[in-house]
Design an enzyme around this catalytic site. Structure first.
Site, mmCIF file in Angstrom:
data_model
loop_
_atom_site.group_PDB
_atom_site.id
_atom_site.type_symbol
_atom_site.label_atom_id
_atom_site.label_comp_id
_atom_site.label_asym_id
_atom_site.label_seq_id
_atom_site.Cartn_x
_atom_site.Cartn_y
_atom_site.Cartn_z
ATOM 1 C CE LYS A 65 -2.036 2.234 -4.839
ATOM 2 N NZ LYS A 65 -1.159 2.353 -3.712
ATOM 3 C CE LYS B 250 -3.303 10.669 2.745
ATOM 4 N NZ LYS B 250 -3.510 9.793 3.962
ATOM 5 C CG ASP C 111 2.172 0.749 -2.680
ATOM 6 O OD1 ASP C 111 1.059 0.544 -3.151
ATOM 7 O OD2 ASP C 111 2.377 0.683 -1.434
ATOM 8 C CG HIS D 254 -0.270 7.746 -2.979
ATOM 9 N ND1 HIS D 254 -1.383 7.642 -3.487
ATOM 10 C CD2 HIS D 254 -0.278 6.627 -2.354
ATOM 11 C CE1 HIS D 254 -1.851 6.373 -3.282
ATOM 12 N NE2 HIS D 254 -1.410 5.721 -2.519
#
Ligand code: BG6
Length: 487
Positions: A151, A185, A238, A243
Site C-alpha cells: 500500500k 496478524k 498510511d 489497516h
C-alpha cells in the site's frame, strides 16, 4: 521439511524478486521474514533476487541482508543458517534493466532444478510501482508469477482506478496480491475464529446489543527515515484507509459462506459498500509539534500525523452504531486495540453509590499485538459488606496457550500465503476502490490540522468527537501481566 509435508508451505520452489530490497520495509520485515521461512523449512527451495536503485552486487546485497538480520531478526541466526541463506541471495540493480533481471531469474530457476514459481514483491513507493510492473512485463516475468503490492494502492479513487487498470494490462487480477499486513496478524484472524467458531457472541454482535466500537492504534514511533513517503501519505492514507478499515471489516462483516477467499472478500466488500462517506466534520486531523522541523518535511506541511474519525456502516446489523477510529505517530503509548462497548442495562437497582456504570459499559477488547490478548470487562461485586461494584475482567493471553513460538510474523504469514496462491487475507481492487470512494469528501475538504504535543493522546477535539462516550485508552484498559499473576 515437516512443514512442507503438512501442506502449509507452497508446493513449488520459489524465485522471489524483491524490488526495494534495501529499503526500510525490506530490512525490517521482508528479509528477516524470508530468512525465517527458508530456515524453518516452509519453502521447498527458494532464490531471492534483490532489486533496488542502489548500485550493489550480490555480495553487497548479502551485507545489507546480514545487517538487516542482525538488527531486526526476532530469532537467533546461526552461522550455518546464515551461510545457507546468503547462498540463495542475488542482486540486480534497477539500472541494469529488464534483460539483466530476466537473466538473473532464469539463472535462479535453472539452479532450482525443477518446476518453479515466481513471486515479485514490490516494496516501493507508489510512484515507482507502475514502472516496475512494466519492467517485469518487459522482462517476460509475468508467467507463473504472483505479484505482491504494498500500500497505498493509489492516493484517491481516481488514482486507484487508474493504478488497477494499468496493473491489469500486465498482470491478471488473480496474480495480484495487495498486502495489508494487519490482516496477517494472528489476532486479526482470531477475530474470525472468535466470531464464527463460537455460538456465544454472534447473537449479540449487532446494533441491539452493541453501543459503539473503537479501533485505536496509537504509536509512539515517529517517522524514522520515512519523511519522503509520509509527507505524501499522512496518517489517513498510511493507516486508516488500509489497516484500520480492513480490521473494521473483519469485525463488522456478516458470516461468510465459507472461509475461502471469494466469500470472505465478498462479505468484507459488502461492509465497505455499506459504509457512509466520511464526513469532514466527523474527523480530527492532528500533527505533532516539531514535525515540520524534521528532515525531509515541508516547513509548512499540512500532512496529518494523527487522525481520529467517526464512521458508520449503514446496514441492518450496524445502523446507528458509531465506529471510532484513531491512530497517530509520537503518541503517549503504542497499542492496537479493538474495543466493543455493549449497551448498558435499561435500569439499575443498585444503590446510588454502588459504582454501577461508573467505569463505562461492559467491553470486549481485542489486542492486536503479536502476543495478543482479549478481555471481557463487566461489573461484579467487591468482596465485603454492602453492595459496592467494581469493573472486573476475564482475560485471555495468547501466551497462555504455550504456542507463542508458533506465531508467524504478519509478513511471514502473508508471504507464505501468496506463494501458495491463497488470497484469503489479501484485499481486492473492488474493496479498495470503494474505500477511496467513501474517503472522497474527507480528501476533498480535509479539516485543518491541529497541533498536539509529542507523547500525548492527540489534539483536544478528539474528546468532543467521541462524546458522550470516552476513549478507553489510556484510562480504562489495563491488561493483567500473564507472567505476573501474583499467585
Ligand atoms: C505500516 C505503516 O503499514 O504499519 C507504519 O506504514 C506503521 O506507519 C505500521 O507504523 C504499523 O504496523 P505494526 O505492525 O507495527 O502495528
Amino acid at each position: 521439511m515437516a512443514k512442507i509435508q503438512q501442506g502449509v508451505g507452497p508446493q513449488y520452489p520459489q524465485v522471489v524478486v524483491l524490488v526495494g530490497a534495501t529499503g526500510d520495509l525490506a530490512r525490517r520485515k521482508l528479509l528477516p521474514g524470508l530468512f525465517h521461512l527458508v530456515n524453518a523449512g516452509f519453502i521447498p527451495g527458494c532464490r531471492i533476487i534483490g532489486v533496488s536503485l542502489d548500485d550493489l552486487d550480490a555480495d553487497g546485497f548479502r551485507d545489507v541482508a546480514r545487517s538487516a538480520l542482525d538488527e531486526f531478526a526476532a530469532r537467533k541466526v546461526s552461522p550455518a543458517a546464515w551461510e545457507a541463506f546468503a547462498a540463495i541471495l542475488d542482486y540486480v540493480p534497477l539500472a541494469a534493466g529488464a534483460p539483466a533481471l530476466r537473466e538473473a531469474v532464469q539463472r535462479a530457476e535453472a539452479s532450482l532444478g525443477r518446476e518453479t514459481r515466481r513471486l515479485h514483491y514490490l516494496s516501493v513507493p507508489p510512484s515507482a510501482a507502475l514502472p516496475v510492473v512494466r519492467m517485469l512485463g518487459e522482462a517476460g516475468l509475468v508467467e507463473n508469477a504472483r505479484i505482491v503490492m504494498e500500500k497505498p494502492f493509489g492516493t484517491d479513487l481516481q488514482s486507484a482506478v487508474s493504478l488497477n487498470a494499468h496493473l491489469h494490462e500486465v498482470f491478471a487480477e488473480e496474480q495480484i496480491f495487495r498486502i495489508d499486513h494487519f490482516l496477517g496478524k494472528e489476532p486479526a484472524q482470531n477475530i474470525l475464529a472468535f466470531r464464527f467458531a463460537n455460538g456465544l457472541f454472534e447473537p449479540i454482535w449487532n446494533r441491539n446489543f452493541i453501543d459503539h466500537v473503537q479501533i485505536d492504534v496509537p504509536e509512539t514511533l515517529g517517522l524514522g527515515k520515512r519523511a519522503g513517503f509520509y509527507e505524501q501519505t499522512g496518517a489517513y492514507r498510511d493507516m486508516v484507509v488500509t489497516h484500520l478499515f480492513q480490521i473494521l471489516a473483519f469485525m463488522a462483516m456478516e458470516p461468510p459462506t465459507s472461509l475461502e477467499p471469494v466469500p470472505i472478500s465478498e462479505e468484507k466488500n459488502k461492509v465497505f459498500r455499506s459504509m457512509l462517506p466520511i464526513a469532514p466534520h466527523d474527523v480530527v486531523r492532528g500533527q505533532y509539534s516539531g514535525y515540520r522541523k524534521e528532515e525531509g518535511v515541508d516547513p509548512e506541511s499540512d500532512t496529518e500525523t494523527f487522525i481520529a474519525l467517526k464512521c458508520h456502516i449503514d446496514n441492518w446489523r450496524w445502523a446507528g452504531v458509531p465506529f471510532y477510529l484513531r491512530t497517530g505517530k509520537r503518541m503517549a503509548q503504542g497499542q492496537r486495540i479493538i474495543s466493543i462497548a455493549f449497551r448498558e442495562p435499561p435500569k439499575s437497582m443498585f444503590p446510588p453509590n454502588s459504582g454501577v456504570g461508573s467505569q463505562g459499559p461492559d467491553h470486549l477488547t481485542f489486542d492486536l499485538a503479536d502476543a495478543s490478548k482479549m478481555s471481557l470487562s463487566f461489573y461484579g461485586k467487591r468482596p465485603g459488606p454492602g453492595m459496592r461494584l467494581d469493573k472486573l475482567s476475564l482475560q485471555f493471553a495468547m501466551r497462555d496457550t504455550g504456542l507463542i513460538g508458533e506465531v508467524l510474523e504478519a509478513y511471514e504469514r502473508l508471504i507464505l500465503d501468496a506463494m501458495r496462491g491463497d488470497r484469503t487475507l489479501f484485499t481486492t481492487a473492488e474493496g479498495i476502490e470503494r474505500l477511496w470512494q467513501v474517503s472522497t469528501p474527507l480528501l476533498e475538504q480535509p479539516p485543518p490540522v491541529r497541533l498536539y504535543e509529542q507523547g500525548s493522546w492527540g489534539p483536544k477535539p478528539v474528546h468532543q468527537l467521541i462524546a458522550p462516550h470516552a476513549w478507553r485508552l489510556p484510562f480504562e484498559r489495563v491488561w493483567r501481566d500473564p507472567d505476573n499473576t501474583g499467585s
